[in-house]
Design an enzyme around this catalytic site. Structure first.
Site, PDB file in Angstrom:
ATOM      1  N   ARG A   1      18.240  35.412  38.513  1.00 47.25           N
ATOM      2  CA  ARG A   1      19.449  35.360  37.674  1.00 47.25           C
ATOM      3  C   ARG A   1      20.728  35.496  38.495  1.00 47.25           C
ATOM      4  NH1 ARG A   1      15.651  37.639  34.667  1.00 47.25           N
ATOM      5  NH2 ARG A   1      16.208  39.722  35.380  1.00 47.25           N
TER       6      ARG A   1
ATOM      7  N   GLU B   1      12.898  48.467  39.239  1.00 52.45           N
ATOM      8  CA  GLU B   1      12.825  49.338  38.056  1.00 52.45           C
ATOM      9  C   GLU B   1      11.457  49.184  37.387  1.00 52.45           C
ATOM     10  OE1 GLU B   1      15.496  48.335  34.904  1.00 52.45           O
ATOM     11  OE2 GLU B   1      15.258  50.266  33.909  1.00 52.45           O
TER      12      GLU B   1
HETATM   13  P1  AMP Z   1      16.997  47.142  40.637  1.00 51.65           P
HETATM   14  O1  AMP Z   1      16.387  46.692  41.924  1.00 51.65           O
HETATM   15  O2  AMP Z   1      16.238  48.245  39.970  1.00 51.65           O
HETATM   16  O3  AMP Z   1      18.467  47.432  40.774  1.00 51.65           O
HETATM   17  O4  AMP Z   1      16.842  45.929  39.614  1.00 51.65           O
HETATM   18  C1  AMP Z   1      17.752  44.863  39.606  1.00 51.65           C
HETATM   19  C2  AMP Z   1      17.068  43.544  39.429  1.00 51.65           C
HETATM   20  O5  AMP Z   1      16.086  43.579  38.391  1.00 51.65           O
HETATM   21  C3  AMP Z   1      18.085  42.498  39.019  1.00 51.65           C
HETATM   22  O6  AMP Z   1      17.813  41.309  39.752  1.00 51.65           O
HETATM   23  C4  AMP Z   1      17.884  42.311  37.538  1.00 51.65           C
HETATM   24  O7  AMP Z   1      17.930  40.950  37.198  1.00 51.65           O
HETATM   25  C5  AMP Z   1      16.521  42.917  37.225  1.00 51.65           C
HETATM   26  N1  AMP Z   1      16.567  43.947  36.156  1.00 51.65           N
HETATM   27  C6  AMP Z   1      16.270  45.265  36.317  1.00 51.65           C
HETATM   28  N2  AMP Z   1      16.366  45.940  35.171  1.00 51.65           N
HETATM   29  C7  AMP Z   1      16.776  45.037  34.249  1.00 51.65           C
HETATM   30  C8  AMP Z   1      17.093  45.132  32.849  1.00 51.65           C
HETATM   31  N3  AMP Z   1      17.006  46.294  32.177  1.00 51.65           N
HETATM   32  N4  AMP Z   1      17.489  44.010  32.211  1.00 51.65           N
HETATM   33  C9  AMP Z   1      17.590  42.819  32.893  1.00 51.65           C
HETATM   34  N5  AMP Z   1      17.300  42.677  34.195  1.00 51.65           N
HETATM   35  C10 AMP Z   1      16.889  43.764  34.880  1.00 51.65           C
END
Ligand code: AMP
Length: 181
Positions: A69, A106
């Protein structure tokens, strides 16, 4: 660390249009669905303008976008800022020689790759993704750019889940997000 925000009015409008999808892709995750924003011409334009605004005068050589995205916003920002665009992708997708970094997400674990010759030594790079959650993805992107000789001068996200403290992983550079939960 400099904290920058969108106007409260725009943030409120974006919060109204971004759709919460509970339990996707896993139970317990509230997925922030931006497709509802992407199809809205005026708000999409305002969001892009606000993501770009703090960096209009910055010296930037390359915008780096994170699959998948992040690819929606990064080439538009590159066009607006007059920079090149560099993709960071999931393993096995980039055709030439790559470097790789693994990271925690996450919801799970993953790895990212960049072409080893993507930047020139000392290139000033802005990293773009749709959402900052735990910060693992953006931190991995930073490591990749530094491994191949680039300098990360900032991060841009549409959405930030502030309660996950992702910012803390990203170092002392400007981190610009429009919508904070
Ligand atoms: P992080 O590495 O935990 O910061 O996760 C960020 C990545 O995971 C981004 O590329 C987001 O597109 C995706 N992502 C994580 N959590 C969500 C969420 N609650 N909603 C949409 N995309 C998420």
């Amino acid at each position: 660390m400099k904290i920058q925000t969108a106007s409260p009015d725009l943030e409120e409008k974006l919060k109204k249009i971004i759709r919460d999808v509970p339990d996707f892709p896993k139970k317990g995750i509230i997925f922030k669905d931006i497709t509802t924003l992407l199809k809205h011409p005026q708000l999409l334009k305002q969001a892009i303008d606000a993501m770009t605004a703090p960096f209009l005068e910055a010296e930037i050589d390359q915008i780096v976008g994170i699959e998948s995205r992040g690819f929606i916003f990064s080439p538009i920002l590159a066009y607006r800022l007059g920079t090149g665009f560099i993709p960071i992708r999931k393993p096995g997708k980039l055709p030439a020689k790559t470097v790789k970094v693994s990271y925690a997400l996450e919801y799970g674990e993953d790895a990212l790759e960049i072409h080893e010759d993507a930047v020139r030594k000392g290139d000033r790079v802005l990293i773009v993704d749709d959402l900052l959650a735990t910060g693992g993805t953006a931190q991995a992107a930073r490591k990749l750019i530094e491994k191949i000789g680039g300098e990360v001068i900032g991060f841009v996200f549409l959405v930030e889940l502030t309660f996950l403290n992702g910012r803390k992983k990203l170092g002392d550079v400007p981190i610009h997000s429009l919508v904070k939960y």
